[in-house]
Design a protein around this motif. Structure first.
Motif, PDB file in Angstrom:
ATOM      1  N   LEU A 124      -0.575  -0.560  11.245  1.00  0.00           N
ATOM      2  CA  LEU A 124       0.886  -0.605  11.271  1.00  0.00           C
ATOM      3  C   LEU A 124       1.473   0.791  11.120  1.00  0.00           C
ATOM      4  O   LEU A 124       0.931   1.619  10.384  1.00  0.00           O
ATOM      5  N   GLU A 125       2.561   1.024  11.822  1.00  0.00           N
ATOM      6  CA  GLU A 125       3.217   2.339  11.756  1.00  0.00           C
ATOM      7  C   GLU A 125       4.739   2.173  11.740  1.00  0.00           C
ATOM      8  O   GLU A 125       5.287   1.460  12.583  1.00  0.00           O
ATOM      9  N   PRO A 126       5.434   2.798  10.787  1.00  0.00           N
ATOM     10  CA  PRO A 126       6.901   2.746  10.792  1.00  0.00           C
ATOM     11  C   PRO A 126       7.456   3.592  11.944  1.00  0.00           C
ATOM     12  O   PRO A 126       7.095   4.773  12.092  1.00  0.00           O
ATOM     13  N   VAL A 127       8.293   2.986  12.754  1.00  0.00           N
ATOM     14  CA  VAL A 127       8.904   3.685  13.891  1.00  0.00           C
ATOM     15  C   VAL A 127      10.360   3.252  14.004  1.00  0.00           C
ATOM     16  O   VAL A 127      10.787   2.268  13.390  1.00  0.00           O
ATOM     17  N   THR A 128      11.112   3.951  14.813  1.00  0.00           N
ATOM     18  CA  THR A 128      12.485   3.538  15.065  1.00  0.00           C
ATOM     19  C   THR A 128      12.501   2.289  15.941  1.00  0.00           C
ATOM     20  O   THR A 128      11.514   1.979  16.616  1.00  0.00           O
ATOM     21  N   ILE A 129      13.617   1.601  15.927  1.00  0.00           N
ATOM     22  CA  ILE A 129      13.745   0.414  16.772  1.00  0.00           C
ATOM     23  C   ILE A 129      13.598   0.787  18.245  1.00  0.00           C
ATOM     24  O   ILE A 129      12.967   0.069  19.026  1.00  0.00           O
ATOM     25  N   ALA A 130      14.147   1.945  18.603  1.00  0.00           N
ATOM     26  CA  ALA A 130      14.054   2.390  19.994  1.00  0.00           C
ATOM     27  C   ALA A 130      12.603   2.624  20.406  1.00  0.00           C
ATOM     28  O   ALA A 130      12.176   2.229  21.494  1.00  0.00           O
ATOM     29  N   GLU A 131      11.841   3.254  19.507  1.00  0.00           N
ATOM     30  CA  GLU A 131      10.431   3.515  19.811  1.00  0.00           C
ATOM     31  C   GLU A 131       9.635   2.217  19.860  1.00  0.00           C
ATOM     32  O   GLU A 131       8.748   2.046  20.706  1.00  0.00           O
ATOM     33  N   ASN A 132       9.961   1.300  18.959  1.00  0.00           N
ATOM     34  CA  ASN A 132       9.274   0.016  18.958  1.00  0.00           C
ATOM     35  C   ASN A 132       9.527  -0.736  20.259  1.00  0.00           C
ATOM     36  O   ASN A 132       8.611  -1.343  20.838  1.00  0.00           O
ATOM     37  N   THR A 133      10.766  -0.668  20.739  1.00  0.00           N
ATOM     38  CA  THR A 133      11.103  -1.312  22.014  1.00  0.00           C
ATOM     39  C   THR A 133      10.375  -0.649  23.165  1.00  0.00           C
ATOM     40  O   THR A 133       9.854  -1.315  24.068  1.00  0.00           O
ATOM     41  N   LEU A 166      13.818   2.114   9.931  1.00  0.00           N
ATOM     42  CA  LEU A 166      12.550   2.004  10.662  1.00  0.00           C
ATOM     43  C   LEU A 166      12.022   0.571  10.596  1.00  0.00           C
ATOM     44  O   LEU A 166      12.365  -0.199   9.695  1.00  0.00           O
ATOM     45  N   VAL A 167      11.186   0.227  11.552  1.00  0.00           N
ATOM     46  CA  VAL A 167      10.508  -1.064  11.583  1.00  0.00           C
ATOM     47  C   VAL A 167       9.017  -0.802  11.742  1.00  0.00           C
ATOM     48  O   VAL A 167       8.609   0.308  12.095  1.00  0.00           O
ATOM     49  N   LEU A 168       8.207  -1.814  11.478  1.00  0.00           N
ATOM     50  CA  LEU A 168       6.758  -1.648  11.577  1.00  0.00           C
ATOM     51  C   LEU A 168       6.263  -2.065  12.960  1.00  0.00           C
ATOM     52  O   LEU A 168       6.566  -3.162  13.433  1.00  0.00           O
ATOM     53  N   ASP A 169       5.510  -1.189  13.567  1.00  0.00           N
ATOM     54  CA  ASP A 169       4.928  -1.464  14.883  1.00  0.00           C
ATOM     55  C   ASP A 169       3.444  -1.751  14.724  1.00  0.00           C
ATOM     56  O   ASP A 169       2.732  -1.039  14.013  1.00  0.00           O
ATOM     57  N   HIS A 170       2.968  -2.814  15.376  1.00  0.00           N
ATOM     58  CA  HIS A 170       1.544  -3.132  15.402  1.00  0.00           C
ATOM     59  C   HIS A 170       0.863  -2.230  16.435  1.00  0.00           C
ATOM     60  O   HIS A 170       1.014  -2.438  17.638  1.00  0.00           O
ATOM     61  N   LEU A 171       0.112  -1.269  15.970  1.00  0.00           N
ATOM     62  CA  LEU A 171      -0.606  -0.395  16.895  1.00  0.00           C
ATOM     63  C   LEU A 171      -1.681  -1.160  17.664  1.00  0.00           C
ATOM     64  O   LEU A 171      -2.024  -0.801  18.789  1.00  0.00           O
ATOM     65  N   CYS A 172      -2.184  -2.240  17.048  1.00  0.00           N
ATOM     66  CA  CYS A 172      -3.230  -3.042  17.677  1.00  0.00           C
ATOM     67  C   CYS A 172      -2.655  -4.060  18.657  1.00  0.00           C
ATOM     68  O   CYS A 172      -3.404  -4.683  19.410  1.00  0.00           O
ATOM     69  N   ARG A 173      -1.317  -4.235  18.628  1.00  0.00           N
ATOM     70  CA  ARG A 173      -0.594  -5.204  19.467  1.00  0.00           C
ATOM     71  C   ARG A 173      -0.938  -6.660  19.123  1.00  0.00           C
ATOM     72  O   ARG A 173      -0.631  -7.574  19.891  1.00  0.00           O
ATOM     73  N   VAL A 174      -1.553  -6.914  17.969  1.00  0.00           N
ATOM     74  CA  VAL A 174      -1.897  -8.272  17.534  1.00  0.00           C
ATOM     75  C   VAL A 174      -0.895  -8.676  16.456  1.00  0.00           C
ATOM     76  O   VAL A 174      -0.948  -8.175  15.332  1.00  0.00           O
ATOM     77  N   VAL A 195       0.823  -1.209   0.000  1.00  0.00           N
ATOM     78  CA  VAL A 195       0.000   0.000   0.000  1.00  0.00           C
ATOM     79  C   VAL A 195       0.858   1.260   0.000  1.00  0.00           C
ATOM     80  O   VAL A 195       0.568   2.241  -0.701  1.00  0.00           O
ATOM     81  N   ASN A 196       1.953   1.231   0.763  1.00  0.00           N
ATOM     82  CA  ASN A 196       2.722   2.458   1.018  1.00  0.00           C
ATOM     83  C   ASN A 196       4.111   2.497   0.385  1.00  0.00           C
ATOM     84  O   ASN A 196       4.777   3.525   0.451  1.00  0.00           O
ATOM     85  N   GLY A 197       4.560   1.387  -0.183  1.00  0.00           N
ATOM     86  CA  GLY A 197       5.920   1.342  -0.686  1.00  0.00           C
ATOM     87  C   GLY A 197       6.871   0.860   0.398  1.00  0.00           C
ATOM     88  O   GLY A 197       6.461   0.522   1.507  1.00  0.00           O
ATOM     89  N   PRO A 198       8.187   0.816   0.093  1.00  0.00           N
ATOM     90  CA  PRO A 198       9.166   0.264   1.039  1.00  0.00           C
ATOM     91  C   PRO A 198       9.166   0.975   2.395  1.00  0.00           C
ATOM     92  O   PRO A 198       8.957   2.188   2.473  1.00  0.00           O
ATOM     93  N   VAL A 199       9.392   0.193   3.435  1.00  0.00           N
ATOM     94  CA  VAL A 199       9.554   0.770   4.772  1.00  0.00           C
ATOM     95  C   VAL A 199      10.822   1.623   4.757  1.00  0.00           C
ATOM     96  O   VAL A 199      11.878   1.171   4.284  1.00  0.00           O
ATOM     97  N   PRO A 200      10.770   2.869   5.228  1.00  0.00           N
ATOM     98  CA  PRO A 200      11.957   3.733   5.212  1.00  0.00           C
ATOM     99  C   PRO A 200      13.139   3.086   5.937  1.00  0.00           C
ATOM    100  O   PRO A 200      12.962   2.370   6.923  1.00  0.00           O
ATOM    101  N   ASP A 201      14.333   3.345   5.433  1.00  0.00           N
ATOM    102  CA  ASP A 201      15.548   2.802   6.039  1.00  0.00           C
ATOM    103  C   ASP A 201      15.648   3.194   7.509  1.00  0.00           C
ATOM    104  O   ASP A 201      15.350   4.336   7.887  1.00  0.00           O
TER     105      ASP A 201
END
Length: 249
Positions: A165-174, A148-156, A140-146
């Motif tokens: 899904l939302e692209p975030v930094t690894i630190a934010e995902n953690t 960044l990783v995808l975070d499940h906002l729904c936690r499922v 839908v959106n094209g490649p995930v930006p360098d």
């Protein structure tokens, strides 16, 4: 006296076989160029062709056995089909979305095929296994930006709804994962699904990712698939997934 294994027994000893027929069954022994399994001493010396032979019988002259999942190491007979042509020409998007349970745009869209140990969906694409949620977002959106990783906002974890899904930094995902560990008890303590059906023993299915699913809602999805022409052909695979994993009664 040592009993000699039959050819079929030797074959299945080399397969990482799941109880879920919607998942890929992976060949763990010798492979040929391209990643397909090699098996000697049988009517067919290519692993997935022999798997077809065991399930369905002899392969007609001039016919090819295609792995419709796209995974060259898969020998699951339900992932195989006969073809007069050598190449699997099915559209990847068609292969992907037939493995997804979509009810409403805002709901979690659950992956009904192979899952990792942590409950994330996997999809075979361009010669490799990729995260199903990542493939969905990128379609839908094209490649995930360098970076960044995808975070499940729904936690499922087995949800592939790109809107969840939302692209975030690894630190934010953690950071969010830690926060979910703290606040996740709020979801675990819920007594009813979003449609107000009870989360009791009889009505609750727990997926590999640990997510709870309402059996009444599952049955409603199946009824929709059976009667809506737009979902023709998807109900059998969906029903097989939940009947073998205990999600539908």
């Amino acid at each position: 006296m040592v009993m000699k294994l039959t050819t079929e027994e030797r074959f299945w000893l080399k397969v990482e076989k799941s109880n879920d027929e919607s998942s890929c069954w992976l060949w763990t022994a010798a492979t040929m160029r391209g990643g397909r399994g090699s098996f000697s001493g049988a009517e067919e010396n290519v692993a997935h062709r022999y798997s077809w032979f065991l399930r369905y019988g002899p392969i007609g002259k001039g016919l090819f056995v295609l792995q419709i999942c796209g995974n060259p190491s898969c020998v699951n007979p339900t992932h195989l089909e006969l073809s007069a042509t050598k190449r699997n020409t099915r559209d990847p998007a068609e292969r992907f979305w037939e493995k997804v349970d979509v009810l409403n745009p805002d709901d979690c869209w659950l992956w009904t095929a192979a899952l990792t140990e942590k409950g994330y969906g996997t999809f075979y694409f361009n010669g490799q296994c990729v995260g199903a949620h990542r493939w969905s977002w990128e379609s839908v959106n094209g490649p995930v930006p360098d970076g960044l990783v995808l975070d499940h906002l729904c936690r499922v974890h087995d949800c592939v709804n790109p809107g969840h899904l939302e692209p975030v930094t690894i630190a934010e995902n953690t950071r969010r994962a830690v926060a979910f560990g703290v606040y996740g008890s709020a979801n675990r303590n819920k007594t009813h699904c979003p449609r107000r059906h009870p989360y009791n023993v009889e009505n609750t299915y727990v997926s590999k990712s640990g997510s709870r699913h309402c059996r009444v809602c599952i049955r409603e999805r199946l009824r929709k698939y059976r009667h809506d022409p737009a979902f023709a052909g998807r109900a059998p695979a969906y029903q097989a997934h939940y009947s073998t994993t205990g999600g539908m009664r």
